[in-house]
Design an enzyme around this catalytic site. Structure first.
Site, PDB file in Angstrom:
ATOM      1  N   HIS A 277       0.841  -1.209   0.000  1.00 37.52           N
ATOM      2  CA  HIS A 277       0.000   0.000   0.000  1.00 37.52           C
ATOM      3  C   HIS A 277       0.879   1.263   0.000  1.00 37.52           C
ATOM      4  O   HIS A 277       0.663   2.178  -0.797  1.00 37.52           O
ATOM      5  CB  HIS A 277      -0.931  -0.019   1.215  1.00 37.52           C
ATOM      6  CG  HIS A 277      -1.635   1.282   1.461  1.00 37.52           C
ATOM      7  ND1 HIS A 277      -2.926   1.527   1.047  1.00 37.52           N
ATOM      8  CD2 HIS A 277      -1.204   2.420   2.057  1.00 37.52           C
ATOM      9  CE1 HIS A 277      -3.263   2.764   1.384  1.00 37.52           C
ATOM     10  NE2 HIS A 277      -2.232   3.332   2.007  1.00 37.52           N
ATOM     11  N   GLU A 278       1.884   1.276   0.867  1.00 39.36           N
ATOM     12  CA  GLU A 278       2.775   2.445   0.931  1.00 39.36           C
ATOM     13  C   GLU A 278       3.522   2.634  -0.387  1.00 39.36           C
ATOM     14  O   GLU A 278       3.692   3.760  -0.858  1.00 39.36           O
ATOM     15  CB  GLU A 278       3.767   2.304   2.094  1.00 39.36           C
ATOM     16  CG  GLU A 278       3.130   2.288   3.475  1.00 39.36           C
ATOM     17  CD  GLU A 278       2.334   3.556   3.775  1.00 39.36           C
ATOM     18  OE1 GLU A 278       2.727   4.635   3.300  1.00 39.36           O
ATOM     19  OE2 GLU A 278       1.299   3.457   4.462  1.00 39.36           O
ATOM     20  N   HIS A 281       1.580   4.447  -2.962  1.00 39.16           N
ATOM     21  CA  HIS A 281       1.599   5.919  -2.919  1.00 39.16           C
ATOM     22  C   HIS A 281       2.731   6.478  -3.776  1.00 39.16           C
ATOM     23  O   HIS A 281       2.578   7.496  -4.433  1.00 39.16           O
ATOM     24  CB  HIS A 281       1.763   6.413  -1.475  1.00 39.16           C
ATOM     25  CG  HIS A 281       0.492   6.344  -0.680  1.00 39.16           C
ATOM     26  ND1 HIS A 281      -0.675   6.906  -1.106  1.00 39.16           N
ATOM     27  CD2 HIS A 281       0.225   5.781   0.523  1.00 39.16           C
ATOM     28  CE1 HIS A 281      -1.619   6.697  -0.204  1.00 39.16           C
ATOM     29  NE2 HIS A 281      -1.097   6.001   0.801  1.00 39.16           N
ATOM     30  N   GLU A 355      -5.723   7.154  -1.154  1.00 42.13           N
ATOM     31  CA  GLU A 355      -5.734   5.934  -0.329  1.00 42.13           C
ATOM     32  C   GLU A 355      -6.391   4.785  -1.092  1.00 42.13           C
ATOM     33  O   GLU A 355      -5.894   3.657  -1.053  1.00 42.13           O
ATOM     34  CB  GLU A 355      -6.464   6.165   0.995  1.00 42.13           C
ATOM     35  CG  GLU A 355      -5.747   7.106   1.944  1.00 42.13           C
ATOM     36  CD  GLU A 355      -4.306   6.702   2.241  1.00 42.13           C
ATOM     37  OE1 GLU A 355      -4.034   5.487   2.365  1.00 42.13           O
ATOM     38  OE2 GLU A 355      -3.450   7.599   2.316  1.00 42.13           O
TER      39      GLU A 355
HETATM   40 ZN   LIG Z   1      -1.987   5.294   2.551  1.00 42.52          ZN
END
Ligand SMILES: [Zn+2]
Length: 416
Positions: A277-278, A281, A355
């Site tokens: 997930h990171e 980004h 997100e």
């Molecule tokens: Zn995030």
């Protein structure tokens, strides 16, 4: 006092009015949903954990309200109450250069703000966090952190301020373009230095030991084509039981940081999903987009300040008799949040959109189901509420509410 005083007071009433109203909605919504775990979480979260999250959210929110009241009173005291003038006049009585007395005045006001904030952060840490079992901090550590922060403000912040004030005094009407370039370069430099110079002042970073977790992370990084300067574990447990993971740094100085608390609460599959997930980004260019957006906002702010500084009504309307560049810069910093409150939902909206995109990335590069189970654990262990007020969360939340976020990941999993 003039028409601008009236405009300022109306904006102040609207901005604080909306904040308090949203906060009241949030507390009553959370309280109304306290006695039942939402359907989507019934098999995964126990009722007592859900109730703990509700109580914790309400207590933090009450303290937040008091903190806002203190902030509001202090802002009024500094502006219409004549506080800014008083501090500038006080320093002007010493035999100092204009630059020295301006720096001293701004530093005194920053110090006052820190002192006013202190009881709230003490209460948050040693009463609320303590009560819910999150606090690992000691008074000694707390005092040390405060001193390091004040030290950094003096060592880094004051020379930067001096440079900006010098530019304001010496460059003429286009000073704000130069000031903007200085601020942008400075913040890029700080982001670059943060992982290796600033963060280690507060925490210990240990390279992650060889082992199956490290191998999996390296594998994930390779799959996603990502270069970093290492994977580190941070001793977050020194201060708090809350867990997190983040990326830090810029360019060739990027680090991946896991809180030790996170490593202890998630399994390897879940950690891999959280990291994916990171990475999402970065891969979706969120970091660059945020940087560009904040640079543009900063430029607009400086342009507005460049104009305001030439207007007597700006100073007079805010109760300041000292018409100096330093006073204008300070006033602008204090007062602009009152006018920009209503942009917060716009930036929160984009952050939540990012997100979702990062979750999509995690779902396609790691196991989506593990992202879900990791998130549920994090919500439970951090006692984050699963039932925020929809308006409050739309205004404030940088992350989508749990139920919406998990439904999004599950829908993505089903469509794959
Ligand atoms: Zn995030």
């Amino acid at each position: 006092m003039n028409n601008f005083t009236v405009i300022f007071l109306i904006a102040l009433a609207l901005s604080y009015g909306v904040q308090f109203w949203l906060s009241a909605r949030q507390k009553s919504y959370v309280r109304d949903h306290r006695d039942e775990v939402p359907a989507a979480f019934r098999d995964r979260v126990a009722l007592n954990a859900h109730q703990k999250a509700a109580d914790y959210t309400i207590e933090k929110s009450r303290l937040g309200d008091l903190d806002s009241v203190a902030g509001l009173l202090f802002l009024l005291a500094l502006t219409l109450g004549g506080g800014v003038s008083l501090v500038f006049d006080f320093w002007a009585t010493f035999e100092l250069s204009t630059m020295q007395s301006s720096l001293a005045a701004v530093a005194s006001i920053i110090l006052l703000m820190t002192l006013i904030e202190m009881p709230f952060s003490l209460y948050q840490t040693f009463v609320i966090e303590e009560k819910y079992g999150f606090n690992k901090n000691t008074l000694g550590q707390f005092a040390k952190d405060q001193l390091i922060s004040i030290g950094l403000t003096l060592i880094i912040g004051m020379p930067l301020l001096a440079l900006i004030l010098w530019v304001m005094d010496s460059i003429g009407s286009l000073w704000w373009v130069y000031a903007w370039l200085i601020i942008i370069s400075f913040s890029l430099l700080m982001s670059w230095l943060f992982p290796t110079v600033i963060a280690p002042l507060f925490n210990k970073f240990t390279p992650m030991q060889d082992g199956s977790l490290r191998d999996r992370i390296q594998d994930l990084l390779k799959r996603c084509g990502f270069n970093s300067q290492g994977i580190f574990i941070m001793d977050g447990s020194r201060r708090s039981g809350h867990g997190n993971a983040y990326f830090t740094g810029l360019g060739n100085n990027k680090r991946i940081v896991f809180f030790d608390t996170l490593i202890n609460s998630l399994d390897e599959d879940e950690l891999e999903a959280v990291l994916a997930h990171e990475l999402g980004h970065f891969k979706c260019k969120h970091v660059i987009k945020m940087l560009v957006a904040s640079s543009i906002m900063t430029l607009i702010s400086f342009a507005v300040l460049g104009w305001l500084i030439t207007q007597d009504w700006f100073f007079d309307g805010l109760g300041v008799s000292t018409h100096s560049n330093a006073a204008a810069l300070l006033l602008f910093t204090l007062v602009s949040p009152v006018f920009t409150t209503f942009m917060q939902p716009i930036s929160a909206y984009f952050q939540r959109k990012f997100e979702f995109e990062a979750d999509d990335f995690a779902t396609s590069h790691a196991q989506g189901s593990k992202m879900v189970s990791g998130l549920v654990k994090l919500y439970e262990e951090n006692a984050s509420t699963l039932t925020p007020d929809p308006l409050y969360s739309a205004f404030h939340y940088s992350h989508p509410p749990a139920a919406i976020r998990i439904a999004h990941i599950e829908a993505k999993l089903q469509s794959a």
